[in-house]
Design a protein around this motif. Structure first.
Motif, PDB file in Angstrom:
ATOM      1  N   UNK A 149      33.178  40.903  40.216  1.00 56.14           N
ATOM      2  CA  UNK A 149      32.168  41.931  40.445  1.00 56.14           C
ATOM      3  C   UNK A 149      32.890  43.230  40.771  1.00 56.14           C
ATOM      4  N   UNK A 150      32.590  44.263  39.985  1.00 56.91           N
ATOM      5  CA  UNK A 150      33.122  45.592  40.251  1.00 56.91           C
ATOM      6  C   UNK A 150      32.054  46.431  40.934  1.00 56.91           C
ATOM      7  N   UNK A 207      36.428  41.368  48.898  1.00 59.56           N
ATOM      8  CA  UNK A 207      37.074  42.500  49.554  1.00 59.56           C
ATOM      9  C   UNK A 207      36.922  42.417  51.071  1.00 59.56           C
ATOM     10  N   UNK A 208      38.050  42.460  51.771  1.00 60.52           N
ATOM     11  CA  UNK A 208      38.033  42.453  53.226  1.00 60.52           C
ATOM     12  C   UNK A 208      37.869  41.089  53.864  1.00 60.52           C
ATOM     13  N   UNK A 209      37.872  40.033  53.054  1.00 60.83           N
ATOM     14  CA  UNK A 209      37.700  38.682  53.595  1.00 60.83           C
ATOM     15  C   UNK A 209      38.828  37.773  53.110  1.00 60.83           C
ATOM     16  N   UNK A 210      39.134  36.721  53.877  1.00 59.66           N
ATOM     17  CA  UNK A 210      40.166  35.782  53.431  1.00 59.66           C
ATOM     18  C   UNK A 210      39.724  35.033  52.173  1.00 59.66           C
ATOM     19  N   UNK A 211      40.650  34.828  51.273  1.00 58.40           N
ATOM     20  CA  UNK A 211      40.375  34.030  50.081  1.00 58.40           C
ATOM     21  C   UNK A 211      40.186  32.569  50.471  1.00 58.40           C
ATOM     22  N   UNK A 212      39.234  31.930  49.814  1.00 57.71           N
ATOM     23  CA  UNK A 212      38.973  30.509  50.043  1.00 57.71           C
ATOM     24  C   UNK A 212      39.389  29.706  48.823  1.00 57.71           C
ATOM     25  N   UNK A 213      40.052  28.600  49.081  1.00 56.18           N
ATOM     26  CA  UNK A 213      40.421  27.637  48.037  1.00 56.18           C
ATOM     27  C   UNK A 213      39.683  26.346  48.348  1.00 56.18           C
ATOM     28  N   UNK A 233      42.147  40.255  34.381  1.00 54.03           N
ATOM     29  CA  UNK A 233      42.710  40.474  35.719  1.00 54.03           C
ATOM     30  C   UNK A 233      41.709  40.866  36.801  1.00 54.03           C
ATOM     31  N   UNK A 234      40.497  41.304  36.447  1.00 53.89           N
ATOM     32  CA  UNK A 234      39.584  41.825  37.472  1.00 53.89           C
ATOM     33  C   UNK A 234      39.296  40.802  38.568  1.00 53.89           C
ATOM     34  N   UNK A 235      39.054  39.556  38.188  1.00 54.37           N
ATOM     35  CA  UNK A 235      38.744  38.525  39.187  1.00 54.37           C
ATOM     36  C   UNK A 235      39.952  38.160  40.036  1.00 54.37           C
ATOM     37  N   UNK A 236      41.140  38.379  39.503  1.00 58.62           N
ATOM     38  CA  UNK A 236      42.354  37.972  40.209  1.00 58.62           C
ATOM     39  C   UNK A 236      42.662  38.872  41.398  1.00 58.62           C
ATOM     40  N   UNK A 237      42.269  40.144  41.303  1.00 59.87           N
ATOM     41  CA  UNK A 237      42.650  41.125  42.320  1.00 59.87           C
ATOM     42  C   UNK A 237      42.146  40.737  43.712  1.00 59.87           C
ATOM     43  N   UNK A 238      40.840  40.466  43.910  1.00 58.84           N
ATOM     44  CA  UNK A 238      40.386  40.085  45.257  1.00 58.84           C
ATOM     45  C   UNK A 238      40.934  38.735  45.716  1.00 58.84           C
ATOM     46  N   UNK A 239      41.144  37.821  44.770  1.00 53.70           N
ATOM     47  CA  UNK A 239      41.670  36.499  45.136  1.00 53.70           C
ATOM     48  C   UNK A 239      43.078  36.622  45.706  1.00 53.70           C
ATOM     49  N   UNK A 256      35.572  43.859  43.786  1.00 55.30           N
ATOM     50  CA  UNK A 256      35.251  43.524  45.177  1.00 55.30           C
ATOM     51  C   UNK A 256      34.994  42.030  45.371  1.00 55.30           C
ATOM     52  N   UNK A 257      34.849  41.309  44.278  1.00 56.07           N
ATOM     53  CA  UNK A 257      34.613  39.867  44.338  1.00 56.07           C
ATOM     54  C   UNK A 257      35.277  39.222  43.134  1.00 56.07           C
ATOM     55  N   UNK A 258      35.949  38.112  43.356  1.00 53.78           N
ATOM     56  CA  UNK A 258      36.589  37.416  42.249  1.00 53.78           C
ATOM     57  C   UNK A 258      36.529  35.913  42.427  1.00 53.78           C
ATOM     58  N   UNK A 259      36.328  35.219  41.319  1.00 55.02           N
ATOM     59  CA  UNK A 259      36.295  33.753  41.317  1.00 55.02           C
ATOM     60  C   UNK A 259      37.208  33.245  40.207  1.00 55.02           C
ATOM     61  N   UNK A 260      38.077  32.301  40.559  1.00 57.85           N
ATOM     62  CA  UNK A 260      38.846  31.526  39.583  1.00 57.85           C
ATOM     63  C   UNK A 260      38.361  30.090  39.717  1.00 57.85           C
TER      64      UNK A 260
END
Length: 205
Positions: free
Chosen positions: A85-86, A109-115, A189-195, A92-96
């Motif tokens: 999500x741009x 954006x601004x939050x810890x990545x979750x796996x 690459x857009x989703x990768x940036x926040x992750x 500002x939001x990314x999902x793999x």
């Protein structure tokens, strides 16, 4: 949806750039678009397979239904679905999501990545000589970039090939330290940036 086509011997078509596309790519993107139309009306969409709509909107979703189609059609579970999500052009939001192995990384954006629901963190690495380096494949580098990559790779402790977007998830969860690629497009690459950022890492060109 993607899982039901995996290792089923489906055929692939060639796109204008000679990269492959399958019915799984198209159906997955269509399904995501249907959900967005229902839950995020008015948002823009940029999709690898089905084009662009309302891309000047304040919020724009960027979709790559199967990043790593070559891996998908050859039965290797190293592909993934990328959703970003741009907001005003900034990811500002990314999902793999890897639907076969059941791995999912979510960065905001601004939050810890979750796996898979738990916090992800990059591995502490003191320098390139200690780093685990990865790239999808050397064939994707043109000559000048290949020489630059070779100079970096020769200094790394370990070099591995393959993975497409999955290797970036492995950076976020600490299995890989560095990924070097060439010629990535927005949907790559857009989703990768926040992750990566939410796991304490950095993406740069």
């Amino acid at each position: 949806m993607i899982r039901r086509y995996f290792r089923k011997g489906i055929e692939a078509d060639d796109k204008a750039d000679a990269s492959p596309v399958t019915i799984a790519d198209r159906e997955a993107e269509a399904a995501i678009r249907e959900l967005l139309a229902a839950h995020a009306p008015g948002h823009g969409i940029v999709g690898e397979e089905l084009g662009r709509e309302n891309e000047g909107a304040e919020h724009v979703w960027v979709l790559d239904p199967i990043d790593g189609t070559k891996a998908f059609i050859t039965g290797k579970p190293l592909f993934g679905t990328l959703i970003a999500l741009l907001h005003r052009g900034k990811p500002v939001l990314g999902v793999i999501d890897q639907p076969v192995l059941g791995d999912r990384w979510v960065g905001a954006l601004g939050r810890p990545t979750l796996w898979n629901g738990s916090p992800a963190r990059v591995r502490a690495c003191a320098g390139l000589s200690l780093a685990r380096l990865s790239t999808t494949g050397p064939q994707y580098f043109p000559p000048a970039a290949a020489r630059a990559f070779g100079a970096v790779a020769s200094r790394a402790k370990l070099l591995s090939y393959g993975g497409d977007c999955y290797q970036y998830g492995l950076v976020a969860s600490g299995s890989i330290d560095v990924v070097v690629e060439h010629g990535l497009k927005l949907h790559d690459f857009a989703a990768l940036v926040p992750v990566i950022a939410g796991a304490g890492g950095l993406m740069t060109d």
